[in-house]
Design a protein around this motif. Structure first.
Motif, mmCIF file in Angstrom:
data_model
loop_
_atom_site.group_PDB
_atom_site.id
_atom_site.type_symbol
_atom_site.label_atom_id
_atom_site.label_comp_id
_atom_site.label_asym_id
_atom_site.label_seq_id
_atom_site.Cartn_x
_atom_site.Cartn_y
_atom_site.Cartn_z
ATOM 1 N N THR A 238 67.689 14.597 36.849
ATOM 2 C CA THR A 238 66.713 15.208 37.758
ATOM 3 C C THR A 238 66.145 14.164 38.700
ATOM 4 O O THR A 238 65.849 13.037 38.296
ATOM 5 C CB THR A 238 65.576 15.841 36.959
ATOM 6 N N ASP A 242 62.490 15.578 44.427
ATOM 7 C CA ASP A 242 62.839 16.904 44.930
ATOM 8 C C ASP A 242 61.674 17.845 44.670
ATOM 9 O O ASP A 242 61.176 17.952 43.543
ATOM 10 C CB ASP A 242 64.102 17.389 44.230
ATOM 11 N N ARG A 244 61.732 21.072 44.592
ATOM 12 C CA ARG A 244 62.101 22.203 43.766
ATOM 13 C C ARG A 244 61.878 21.908 42.286
ATOM 14 O O ARG A 244 61.456 22.786 41.512
ATOM 15 C CB ARG A 244 63.583 22.558 44.004
ATOM 16 N N ILE A 245 62.155 20.638 41.926
ATOM 17 C CA ILE A 245 61.919 20.246 40.527
ATOM 18 C C ILE A 245 60.433 20.310 40.200
ATOM 19 O O ILE A 245 60.012 20.763 39.124
ATOM 20 C CB ILE A 245 62.483 18.841 40.279
ATOM 21 N N HIS A 246 59.612 19.917 41.154
ATOM 22 C CA HIS A 246 58.165 19.996 40.930
ATOM 23 C C HIS A 246 57.712 21.445 40.786
ATOM 24 O O HIS A 246 56.859 21.765 39.947
ATOM 25 C CB HIS A 246 57.434 19.332 42.096
ATOM 26 N N VAL A 247 58.291 22.333 41.602
ATOM 27 C CA VAL A 247 57.924 23.751 41.503
ATOM 28 C C VAL A 247 58.342 24.308 40.149
ATOM 29 O O VAL A 247 57.575 25.039 39.490
ATOM 30 C CB VAL A 247 58.565 24.541 42.668
ATOM 31 N N ASP A 248 59.555 23.965 39.702
ATOM 32 C CA ASP A 248 60.004 24.427 38.386
ATOM 33 C C ASP A 248 59.100 23.892 37.277
ATOM 34 O O ASP A 248 58.751 24.626 36.332
ATOM 35 C CB ASP A 248 61.446 23.980 38.142
ATOM 36 N N GLN A 249 58.743 22.629 37.412
ATOM 37 C CA GLN A 249 57.832 22.066 36.404
ATOM 38 C C GLN A 249 56.481 22.764 36.412
ATOM 39 O O GLN A 249 55.879 23.008 35.360
ATOM 40 C CB GLN A 249 57.655 20.570 36.663
ATOM 41 N N HIS A 251 55.933 25.894 37.265
ATOM 42 C CA HIS A 251 56.107 27.192 36.604
ATOM 43 C C HIS A 251 56.205 27.037 35.092
ATOM 44 O O HIS A 251 55.613 27.841 34.334
ATOM 45 C CB HIS A 251 57.367 27.883 37.152
ATOM 46 N N GLN A 252 56.933 26.016 34.660
ATOM 47 C CA GLN A 252 57.044 25.792 33.213
ATOM 48 C C GLN A 252 55.684 25.476 32.601
ATOM 49 O O GLN A 252 55.320 26.018 31.550
ATOM 50 C CB GLN A 252 58.021 24.649 32.943
ATOM 51 N N GLU A 255 53.626 28.678 32.462
ATOM 52 C CA GLU A 255 54.009 29.528 31.336
ATOM 53 C C GLU A 255 53.521 28.960 30.009
ATOM 54 O O GLU A 255 53.034 29.690 29.141
ATOM 55 C CB GLU A 255 55.530 29.684 31.314
#
Length: 411
Positions: A238, A242, A244-249, A251-252, A255
């Protein structure tokens, strides 16, 4: 040196000057390890080994000062000078003065007060020890050399093990290399080979159809795939840059927070209910205790009012007592003076010593008068004799002058 310039005024120094003593301490520790101080000093004197920031941070000023003096004495002895090992009960001012004198003799500059070394830690302590360590290394003939890196020999097995894990970056690099190779080197065109095969029909081995057909056994192919499968593992690393990786993190994490919140919300609600019930119980008990102790509180307030009035009266009475005690002390002092005067006068009235002294003085005066009378009589007698002698001399002279005149009248 760089250490000499780092001890200037705070206004002329950069923001990293506060952390320079940590760098100096690490350099000092490396130099001490080069001189094998653990064997020569630490184990010999049963001391604790130094940490990376021992003299940079305050831990125990007394222990740090003793370690500083001991290490400075050892370093001075390593430079060829004779310096006695300081003891715990020596005068710290004398020890610091001797160390700074030896440092000046070695050519080191001392532009700070000696009291900075008495605390046993700080920038000045690190500077002095680093300077002495450097002089000790010079005395032993040590020279810093360039690092010699060993030649790496890549073996086939090592290459296979290193390439077992294939990353996205390596794939990208390999694709770029293959593209460059295809651009610079000639490539194999299958259509050309097919045309050449048609022209040379006699040569069966040169046909592209025969070249493209596989004669490999499926079982052997499966075994080869199983053998090479661990080496074909692709791991995608990773990239933290990026978005996008921050956005995924995010969201994770969201959750995870929601799931943990559902579990903890029930516990927090129960805890809130228990705390509210206990607060209600405490407030009700407090009201009950206040109602029960209302009469006692009123009595206590009345007693406090009476106590304050009694204290006021006591202060007023104590003020009058102090004034009267002062007046009594003054009167007692005057009474003591009067008593002393009365005692002196009474002792002088009853004492017969003055009378005896007067009598003795009178007898002495009488004796002196008699002596004076005797002397006066002697003087009068001598005067009378002198007058009589003078008178006899005058008569004799008169007779002596009259005799020649009678003789002259006879002629």
């Amino acid at each position: 040196m760089a250490e000499d310039g780092r001890r200037g005024d705070e206004g002329e120094r950069g923001p990293g000057a506060l952390y320079q003593m940590f760098v100096t301490m690490e350099d000092l520790l490396d130099k001490l390890k080069l001189m094998n101080y653990e064997e020569s000093l630490i184990r010999k004197n049963n001391m604790k080994p130094l940490s990376r920031h021992y003299f940079a941070l305050p831990t125990n000023p007394g222990e740090q000062f003793y370690m500083f003096t001991s290490l400075a004495a050892w370093l001075l002895n390593q430079t060829g000078r004779t310096f006695e090992q300081p003891q715990e009960y020596d005068d710290p001012n004398v020890t610091i003065t001797n160390i700074l004198t030896e440092l000046r003799a070695l050519g080191g500059s001392v532009d700070f007060p000696p009291n900075k070394l008495k605390q046993g830690y700080g920038e000045q302590v690190c500077y002095v020890l680093d300077r002495l360590a450097e002089e000790a290394l010079k005395f032993t003939g040590f020279n810093w050399k360039r690092p010699v890196y060993p030649a790496e020999e890549m073996e086939e097995e090592a290459l296979i093990e290193d390439d077992a894990e294939l990353t996205v970056n390596k794939l990208h690099d390999e694709l770029i290399e293959t593209e460059d190779y295809e651009e610079g080197e000639p490539f194999l065109d299958l259509e050309v080979l097919k045309a050449q095969g048609q022209n040379t029909e006699g040569l069966e081995c040169s046909k592209p159809e025969e070249i493209l057909e596989s004669t490999t056994d499926a079982a052997e192919w499966n075994l080869e795939v199983e053998r090479v499968l661990p080496q074909l593992k692709v791991t995608i690393r990773t990239d933290n840059k990026d978005w996008r990786i921050h956005v995924d993190q995010m969201h994770q994490h969201k959750e995870g927070i929601e799931t943990s919140l559902k579990e903890t919300k029930s516990y927090l609600d129960k805890l809130q209910d228990e705390i509210s019930r206990t607060l209600e119980k405490v407030s009700s008990r407090e009201k009950y205790i206040n109602n029960q102790l209302d009469n006692l509180i009123q009595d206590f307030r009345a007693a406090q009012a009476q106590l304050s009035e009694a204290k006021d009266r006591y202060q007023q009475g104590s003020g009058g007592v102090t004034e009267r005690t002062k007046l009594l002390s003054e009167i007692s002092e005057e009474l003591e003076k009067v008593k002393q005067d009365m005692e002196e006068k009474g002792s002088s009235m009853t004492d017969g010593a003055p009378l005896v002294k007067i009598k003795q003085a009178l007898t002495k005066l009488k004796q002196e008068i008699t002596q004076m009378d005797i002397r006066i009589g002697v003087v009068e007698h001598t005067l009378l004799q002198a007058k009589l002698k003078e008178k006899s001399n005058m008569t004799r002279d008169m007779h002596a002058t009259n005799i020649p005149e009678t003789t002259i009248g006879g002629y």
